[in-house]
Enzyme design. Sequence first.
Site, PDB file in Angstrom:
ATOM      1  CD  GLU A   1      -4.400  -7.125   3.537  1.00 48.20           C
ATOM      2  OE1 GLU A   1      -4.896  -7.689   4.156  1.00 48.20           O
ATOM      3  OE2 GLU A   1      -2.835  -6.517   3.373  1.00 48.20           O
TER       4      GLU A   1
ATOM      5  CD  GLU B   1       0.838  -6.017   5.977  1.00 54.06           C
ATOM      6  OE1 GLU B   1       0.475  -6.101   4.728  1.00 54.06           O
ATOM      7  OE2 GLU B   1       1.552  -6.772   6.207  1.00 54.06           O
TER       8      GLU B   1
ATOM      9  CB  ALA C   1      -0.772  -0.077   1.259  1.00 51.54           C
TER      10      ALA C   1
ATOM     11  N   GLY D   1      -0.822  -5.273   1.406  1.00 51.04           N
ATOM     12  CA  GLY D   1      -1.564  -5.132   0.342  1.00 51.04           C
ATOM     13  C   GLY D   1      -2.173  -5.311  -0.824  1.00 51.04           C
TER      14      GLY D   1
END
Length: 260
Positions: A115, A135, A66, A112
């Site tokens: 994900e 993360e 992200a 992300g």
Amino acid sequence: MTFKTIISQFNEGITTITINRPSKLNALNKETIKELHYAFKIAEEDHETLVIIVTGSGDKAFVAGADISEFANFNEEKGAKLAAKGQELLFDFIQNLSTPVIAAVNGFALGGGLEMAIACHFRVASENAKMGLPEVSLGVIPGYGGTQRLPQLVGKGRAMEMILTGGMINAEQALAYGLVNHVVASDNLLSFCDGIANKIKKNSPKAIAEAIRAINAGFKTGVNGYKKEIKAFGRCFATEDFKEGTSAFLEKRKANFTGK
């Protein structure tokens, strides 16, 4: 619709969506998440789209996480809203589409990006792919479904190790873990995914949609997947695709499914 951060192309029943921020290694920001939502929505509503492939531009990254600059100063409330909105707009949205979504993972799929890949119905990786959820190295946890979907795919122990170390695994490890279905040469990634998509699109769109719903049901808390399967099986009998499929089989010809 005109997009700024993605490219959506349709060809013979297959919509290919490409995240196009190569200078940022295709990192997800708010704009990209919104555009991806609309691109997937448009493809889902287009009856001519039978399979969706999602990938990243270039050969370095699928999605390298992200865009951290967008949320570095968020407080607790804003952080929770960020995760909730992202899951609603994109990650849960992809998982629950009735059109099959293949992630063509080229290069880095981190945070992300991974994900999003694991929200897709299945994944194919290039030989140079690297995957991870880093993360915790930023003082946060995966917030777009990573702590839930990754254990479903690779098992609790492996997911714990990946998430708690924040480390990356290569394509062969991902294949051994069951995180990806296939590993292919980078130059062949999209053509290989097209080959799978062409096999899928020969089948009944109605049956495929019901199969996706039934499979997903088995991973939802408090839902009896077997009962969902029984109902989905029954609904298939009311479709034109079922009549066509059984008639074609008995008449020893190829079925011509209409998705009705």
